[in-house]
Design an enzyme around this catalytic site. Structure first.
Site, mmCIF file in Angstrom:
data_model
loop_
_atom_site.group_PDB
_atom_site.id
_atom_site.type_symbol
_atom_site.label_atom_id
_atom_site.label_comp_id
_atom_site.label_asym_id
_atom_site.label_seq_id
_atom_site.Cartn_x
_atom_site.Cartn_y
_atom_site.Cartn_z
ATOM 1 N N GLU A 1 38.686 37.395 33.863
ATOM 2 C CA GLU A 1 39.781 38.119 33.215
ATOM 3 C C GLU A 1 41.063 37.291 33.140
ATOM 4 O O GLU A 1 41.601 36.877 34.165
ATOM 5 C CB GLU A 1 40.083 39.405 33.978
ATOM 6 N N GLU B 1 42.957 51.511 32.342
ATOM 7 C CA GLU B 1 43.557 50.848 33.492
ATOM 8 C C GLU B 1 45.071 50.773 33.286
ATOM 9 O O GLU B 1 45.643 49.696 33.145
ATOM 10 C CB GLU B 1 42.955 49.451 33.691
#
Length: 274
Positions: free
Chosen positions: A148, A245
């Site tokens: 990520e 998120e």
């Protein structure tokens, strides 16, 4: 489109193990989280309490972070840190237990900030070796390992901030289970055109996460064009989960108005066809 609630950042109105039931109460049937334990290897009772909370709430765990070090102190992963080989292996054994119990199929292995005195080349080589071992351990269980990019300036000296930098790591590992985590918030913050890029890199994406920018609030609280983003995501052919998120600007339940609008009367029960 399938949405999962990230319980490390949503439903913080209640203690962590109660968030699974809280998510289910408002209609989520799919959840994800960061590393849920204070240590790389939790006590058996702590692990079993985590698994029991998932089972009791009757939700499905779709993604989890690998142990990422001391996050409040500024750590953002350990796989690129020299000397962490046994630490990573021990953590992956815990992940394998969770995967076998829950059917989770995505594990985010945060790269890690650059340790003092460690060159880019050594850090990259360490990450590649660790990620290769993680993939060899978890791929037989059907798990995707994710790399990520994170926002510059919010996460210390974290070297992976763009899709290209993530793909450099992924390509060096050269394992089909290692894929890109496409987080619209982080990538947008670093200058990416997330609407175009989610289509352009669809074949490399293993998981998607969302939050608006600036502020990391719910979609609609910032400037990202989520109508265009969700349309692009559908066009891309991505058929995985989209992790919510974000940090709600109000209560978690009230922050789901965007999802209600997106899905109409069916929201927020978010599996395709739900």
């Amino acid at each position: 489109m399938q949405f999962s609630a990230n319980l490390s950042i949503l439903f913080t109105e209640v203690p962590f193990l109660e968030r699974f039931a809280a998510a289910k109460a408002v209609g989520f049937v799919d959840v994800e989280c960061w590393w849920p334990f204070a240590t790389p290897v939790p006590e058996e009772a702590e692990l079993q309490a985590f698994l029991a909370a998932i089972e009791r709430a009757e939700v499905s765990l779709r993604a989890i972070n690998l142990y990422a070090g001391d996050m409040p102190a500024g750590d953002r992963g350990v796989v690129s840190h020299p000397g962490t080989e046994q630490l990573v292996a021990d953590t992956v054994d815990v992940v394998a237990t969770i995967v076998e119990a829950t059917g989770c199929r995505a594990v985010n292995a945060l790269y890690g900030v650059r340790p003092a005195g460690v060159s880019h080349e050594i850090q990259l080589a360490t990450a590649v070796a660790n990620l290769g071992r993680v993939a060899e351990r978890l791929d037989p269980l059907g798990v995707r390992i994710l790399v990520e990019p994170l926002t510059r300036g919010e996460n210390g000296d974290y070297p992976v901030t763009t899709i290209d930098e993530a793909l450099e790591v992924i390509d060096r590992v050269d394992h089909p289970a290692v894929r890109l985590l496409f987080d619209a918030y982080h990538l947008h913050n670093n200058g990416a055109d997330v609407v175009q890029d989610v289509v352009a890199w669809a074949d490399r994406i293993g998981h998607v996460q969302i939050a608006d920018s600036p502020g990391r609030g719910e979609p609609g609280s910032g400037t990202i064009d989520f109508d265009a983003f969700f349309t692009a995501l559908e066009v891309s052919g991505y058929d995985g989960f989209v992790g919510c998120e974000y940090r709600p600007t109000t209560t978690t339940s009230e922050s789901l108005a965007w999802l209600t609008e997106l899905r109409g009367a069916q929201a927020p029960a978010m599996r395709s066809g739900a």
